[in-house]
Design a protein around this motif. Structure first.
Motif, PDB file in Angstrom:
ATOM      1  N   SER B  26      10.240 -15.210  -7.148  1.00 11.80           N
ATOM      2  CA  SER B  26      10.869 -16.386  -7.745  1.00 11.80           C
ATOM      3  C   SER B  26      11.909 -17.009  -6.817  1.00 11.80           C
ATOM      4  CB  SER B  26      11.552 -15.998  -9.070  1.00 11.80           C
ATOM      5  OG  SER B  26      12.562 -15.029  -8.838  1.00 11.80           O
ATOM      6  N   ASP B  27      12.318 -16.267  -5.814  1.00 12.10           N
ATOM      7  CA  ASP B  27      13.335 -16.744  -4.894  1.00 12.10           C
ATOM      8  C   ASP B  27      12.984 -16.260  -3.490  1.00 12.10           C
ATOM      9  OD1 ASP B  27      16.978 -16.927  -5.271  1.00 12.10           O
ATOM     10  OD2 ASP B  27      15.597 -17.909  -3.878  1.00 12.10           O
ATOM     11  N   SER B  28      13.707 -16.735  -2.518  1.00 15.08           N
ATOM     12  CA  SER B  28      13.427 -16.327  -1.142  1.00 15.08           C
ATOM     13  C   SER B  28      13.728 -14.840  -0.965  1.00 15.08           C
ATOM     14  CB  SER B  28      14.260 -17.151  -0.162  1.00 15.08           C
ATOM     15  OG  SER B  28      15.627 -16.963  -0.417  1.00 15.08           O
ATOM     16  N   VAL B  29      12.937 -14.202  -0.118  1.00 17.87           N
ATOM     17  CA  VAL B  29      13.067 -12.765   0.104  1.00 17.87           C
ATOM     18  C   VAL B  29      13.110 -12.520   1.600  1.00 17.87           C
ATOM     19  CG1 VAL B  29      11.951 -10.534  -0.160  1.00 17.87           C
ATOM     20  CG2 VAL B  29      11.859 -12.188  -2.022  1.00 17.87           C
ATOM     21  N   ASN B  30      14.122 -11.806   2.033  1.00 17.23           N
ATOM     22  CA  ASN B  30      14.257 -11.554   3.463  1.00 17.23           C
ATOM     23  C   ASN B  30      13.582 -10.272   3.915  1.00 17.23           C
ATOM     24  OD1 ASN B  30      15.759 -13.855   3.709  1.00 17.23           O
ATOM     25  ND2 ASN B  30      17.699 -12.811   3.423  1.00 17.23           N
ATOM     26  N   ASN B  31      13.478  -9.311   3.022  1.00 11.06           N
ATOM     27  CA  ASN B  31      13.037  -7.979   3.435  1.00 11.06           C
ATOM     28  C   ASN B  31      11.889  -7.484   2.574  1.00 11.06           C
ATOM     29  OD1 ASN B  31      15.134  -7.842   5.351  1.00 11.06           O
ATOM     30  ND2 ASN B  31      16.549  -7.280   3.725  1.00 11.06           N
ATOM     31  N   LEU B  32      10.818  -8.238   2.496  1.00 13.37           N
ATOM     32  CA  LEU B  32       9.703  -7.875   1.655  1.00 13.37           C
ATOM     33  C   LEU B  32       9.018  -6.616   2.172  1.00 13.37           C
ATOM     34  CD1 LEU B  32       7.227 -10.293   0.057  1.00 13.37           C
ATOM     35  CD2 LEU B  32       6.422  -8.120   0.950  1.00 13.37           C
ATOM     36  N   GLN B  33       8.740  -5.694   1.258  1.00 11.76           N
ATOM     37  CA  GLN B  33       8.108  -4.432   1.638  1.00 11.76           C
ATOM     38  C   GLN B  33       6.972  -4.122   0.660  1.00 11.76           C
ATOM     39  OE1 GLN B  33      11.043  -1.289   2.530  1.00 11.76           O
ATOM     40  NE2 GLN B  33      12.619  -2.874   2.645  1.00 11.76           N
ATOM     41  N   TRP B  34       5.930  -3.497   1.178  1.00  4.94           N
ATOM     42  CA  TRP B  34       4.822  -3.017   0.360  1.00  4.94           C
ATOM     43  C   TRP B  34       4.842  -1.493   0.357  1.00  4.94           C
ATOM     44  CZ3 TRP B  34       1.449  -5.598  -2.734  1.00  4.94           C
ATOM     45  CH2 TRP B  34       1.320  -6.981  -2.567  1.00  4.94           C
ATOM     46  N   PHE B  35       4.595  -0.941  -0.843  1.00  4.08           N
ATOM     47  CA  PHE B  35       4.580   0.500  -1.011  1.00  4.08           C
ATOM     48  C   PHE B  35       3.292   0.930  -1.713  1.00  4.08           C
ATOM     49  CE2 PHE B  35       8.988   1.488   0.021  1.00  4.08           C
ATOM     50  CZ  PHE B  35       9.627   0.285  -0.181  1.00  4.08           C
ATOM     51  N   HIS B  36       2.888   2.166  -1.430  1.00  3.21           N
ATOM     52  CA  HIS B  36       1.779   2.790  -2.150  1.00  3.21           C
ATOM     53  C   HIS B  36       2.321   4.041  -2.831  1.00  3.21           C
ATOM     54  CE1 HIS B  36      -1.947   5.555  -2.057  1.00  3.21           C
ATOM     55  NE2 HIS B  36      -2.033   4.762  -3.112  1.00  3.21           N
ATOM     56  N   GLN B  37       2.089   4.139  -4.137  1.00  2.00           N
ATOM     57  CA  GLN B  37       2.491   5.335  -4.861  1.00  2.00           C
ATOM     58  C   GLN B  37       1.238   6.115  -5.251  1.00  2.00           C
ATOM     59  OE1 GLN B  37       4.779   4.878  -8.591  1.00  2.00           O
ATOM     60  NE2 GLN B  37       6.076   6.516  -7.825  1.00  2.00           N
ATOM     61  N   ASN B  38       1.123   7.323  -4.725  1.00  2.01           N
ATOM     62  CA  ASN B  38      -0.072   8.109  -5.002  1.00  2.01           C
ATOM     63  C   ASN B  38       0.011   8.735  -6.396  1.00  2.01           C
ATOM     64  OD1 ASN B  38       1.504  10.443  -4.815  1.00  2.01           O
ATOM     65  ND2 ASN B  38       0.961  10.786  -2.668  1.00  2.01           N
ATOM     66  N   PRO B  39      -1.071   9.324  -6.854  1.00  5.07           N
ATOM     67  CA  PRO B  39      -1.085   9.883  -8.213  1.00  5.07           C
ATOM     68  C   PRO B  39      -0.027  10.959  -8.451  1.00  5.07           C
ATOM     69  CG  PRO B  39      -3.320   9.613  -7.419  1.00  5.07           C
ATOM     70  CD  PRO B  39      -2.413   9.320  -6.251  1.00  5.07           C
ATOM     71  N   TRP B  40       0.552  11.510  -7.423  1.00  4.24           N
ATOM     72  CA  TRP B  40       1.593  12.521  -7.578  1.00  4.24           C
ATOM     73  C   TRP B  40       2.996  11.919  -7.563  1.00  4.24           C
ATOM     74  CZ3 TRP B  40      -2.715  12.725  -4.607  1.00  4.24           C
ATOM     75  CH2 TRP B  40      -3.696  13.658  -5.002  1.00  4.24           C
ATOM     76  N   GLY B  41       3.084  10.597  -7.482  1.00  5.10           N
ATOM     77  CA  GLY B  41       4.371   9.922  -7.565  1.00  5.10           C
ATOM     78  C   GLY B  41       5.028   9.623  -6.238  1.00  5.10           C
ATOM     79  N   GLN B  42       4.446  10.088  -5.150  1.00  4.37           N
ATOM     80  CA  GLN B  42       5.047   9.852  -3.842  1.00  4.37           C
ATOM     81  C   GLN B  42       4.930   8.380  -3.463  1.00  4.37           C
ATOM     82  OE1 GLN B  42       3.260  12.029  -0.645  1.00  4.37           O
ATOM     83  NE2 GLN B  42       5.073  11.881   0.648  1.00  4.37           N
ATOM     84  N   LEU B  43       6.041   7.787  -3.083  1.00  2.00           N
ATOM     85  CA  LEU B  43       6.104   6.364  -2.751  1.00  2.00           C
ATOM     86  C   LEU B  43       6.186   6.230  -1.231  1.00  2.00           C
ATOM     87  CD1 LEU B  43       6.263   3.813  -4.592  1.00  2.00           C
ATOM     88  CD2 LEU B  43       8.725   3.877  -4.252  1.00  2.00           C
ATOM     89  N   ILE B  44       5.144   5.629  -0.662  1.00  2.00           N
ATOM     90  CA  ILE B  44       5.053   5.506   0.785  1.00  2.00           C
ATOM     91  C   ILE B  44       5.213   4.055   1.199  1.00  2.00           C
ATOM     92  CG2 ILE B  44       3.595   5.907   2.806  1.00  2.00           C
ATOM     93  CD1 ILE B  44       4.431   8.451   1.432  1.00  2.00           C
ATOM     94  N   ASN B  45       6.080   3.835   2.169  1.00  2.00           N
ATOM     95  CA  ASN B  45       6.281   2.486   2.689  1.00  2.00           C
ATOM     96  C   ASN B  45       5.104   2.112   3.592  1.00  2.00           C
ATOM     97  OD1 ASN B  45       7.309   0.236   4.346  1.00  2.00           O
ATOM     98  ND2 ASN B  45       9.225   0.669   3.282  1.00  2.00           N
ATOM     99  N   LEU B  46       4.379   1.042   3.213  1.00  2.00           N
ATOM    100  CA  LEU B  46       3.225   0.599   3.993  1.00  2.00           C
ATOM    101  C   LEU B  46       3.628  -0.428   5.046  1.00  2.00           C
ATOM    102  CD1 LEU B  46       0.623   0.099   1.117  1.00  2.00           C
ATOM    103  CD2 LEU B  46       0.812   2.057   2.670  1.00  2.00           C
ATOM    104  N   PHE B  47       4.364  -1.430   4.613  1.00  2.00           N
ATOM    105  CA  PHE B  47       4.744  -2.509   5.501  1.00  2.00           C
ATOM    106  C   PHE B  47       6.146  -2.996   5.158  1.00  2.00           C
ATOM    107  CE2 PHE B  47       0.825  -3.313   7.675  1.00  2.00           C
ATOM    108  CZ  PHE B  47      -0.188  -3.051   6.773  1.00  2.00           C
ATOM    109  N   TYR B  48       6.883  -3.290   6.194  1.00  2.00           N
ATOM    110  CA  TYR B  48       8.079  -4.105   6.094  1.00  2.00           C
ATOM    111  C   TYR B  48       7.710  -5.437   6.718  1.00  2.00           C
ATOM    112  CZ  TYR B  48      12.493  -6.156   7.448  1.00  2.00           C
ATOM    113  OH  TYR B  48      13.507  -7.034   7.641  1.00  2.00           O
ATOM    114  N   ILE B  49       7.597  -6.496   5.894  1.00  2.00           N
ATOM    115  CA  ILE B  49       7.004  -7.730   6.406  1.00  2.00           C
ATOM    116  C   ILE B  49       7.688  -8.948   5.802  1.00  2.00           C
ATOM    117  CG2 ILE B  49       5.119  -7.533   4.694  1.00  2.00           C
ATOM    118  CD1 ILE B  49       3.350  -8.930   6.921  1.00  2.00           C
ATOM    119  N   PRO B  50       8.846  -9.336   6.360  1.00  2.00           N
ATOM    120  CA  PRO B  50       9.541 -10.517   5.834  1.00  2.00           C
ATOM    121  C   PRO B  50       8.784 -11.822   6.070  1.00  2.00           C
ATOM    122  CG  PRO B  50      10.596  -9.714   7.825  1.00  2.00           C
ATOM    123  CD  PRO B  50       9.572  -8.688   7.443  1.00  2.00           C
ATOM    124  N   SER B  51       7.932 -11.838   7.095  1.00  2.00           N
ATOM    125  CA  SER B  51       7.126 -13.034   7.361  1.00  2.00           C
ATOM    126  C   SER B  51       5.999 -12.662   8.316  1.00  2.00           C
ATOM    127  CB  SER B  51       7.972 -14.161   7.956  1.00  2.00           C
ATOM    128  OG  SER B  51       8.467 -13.768   9.221  1.00  2.00           O
TER     129      SER B  51
END
Lengths: 114, 109
Positions: B26-51
């Protein structure tokens, strides 16, 4: 290179009790953030610690408090537990000087309040 | 505060298929990140991609900051890709990430 470690992995508490969760940041990181993830939801920011002080806080009541030690490890304390506090609690670490660096998360502590 | 919307909420694929996940802000984002959470709850950072666009193996991500959205592409999906994919970002340069509700991906053999 040790990643973010959290303990315990699982915890069962009764309403009204108090709980302490622990987090050791990734080697080289100095900032710790805590998140609460309810079932089926995305994580929600609780607070962040840097230089042993709470720097930012999300929309959580004062029952949630924390601490950071000189070695950068951190604790999350929750008092007067409610059933709604049942969730996965995630700790994330980062390096303060690298403002735009990605967060690294631990495996979480699954808290069940009965 | 910033609102993060992810689509689709659920996605079921056969192994080998490709997919695109979307994240709107809804607003500008400087530090957009994508994460994958596996079935065991572990949250893994996939990408740090502001642009721009980044690629890591079968995964790639594109963020169009001026239009406030990001896309995650998964090619030749595998069963191990199953889990929940989250995008997140702060409104400014800080660490208070706001997460979307996620996309639940199921890859069947």
């Amino acid at each position: 290179d040790a990643g973010v470690t959290q303990s315990p992995t699982h915890l069962i508490k009764t309403r009204g009790q108090q709980v302490t969760l622990r987090c050791s940041p990734k080697s080289g990181h100095d900032t710790v953030s805590w998140y609460q993830q309810a079932l089926g939801q995305g994580p929600q920011f609780i607070f962040q610690y840097y230089e042993e002080e709470e720097r930012q806080r999300g929309n959580f009541p004062d029952r949630f408090s924390g601490h950071q030690y000189p070695n950068y490890s951190s604790e999350l304390n929750v008092n007067a537990l409610l059933l709604g506090d049942s969730a996965l609690y995630l700790c994330a670490s980062s390096l303060r000087s690298r403002i735009n660096s990605p967060l690294h998360f631990g495996n979480g502590t699954r808290l069940t309040v009965t | 505060g910033i609102q993060v919307e992810q689509s689709p909420p659920d996605l079921i694929l056969q192994e080998g298929a490709n997919s695109t996940l979307r994240c709107n802000f809804s607003d500008s984002v400087n530090n957009l990140q994508w994460f994958h959470q596996n079935p065991w709850g572990q949250l893994i950072n996939l990408f740090y991609i502001p642009s721009g666009t980044k690629q890591n193996g079968r995964l790639s991500a594109t963020t169009v900051a001026t239009e406030r959205y990001s896309l995650l592409y998964i090619s030749s999906s595998q069963t191990t890709d199953s889990g929940v994919y989250f995008c997140a970002g702060p409104p400014g340069s800080n660490y208070k990430l706001t997460f979307g509700k996620g996309t639940l991906l199921t890859v069947n053999p």
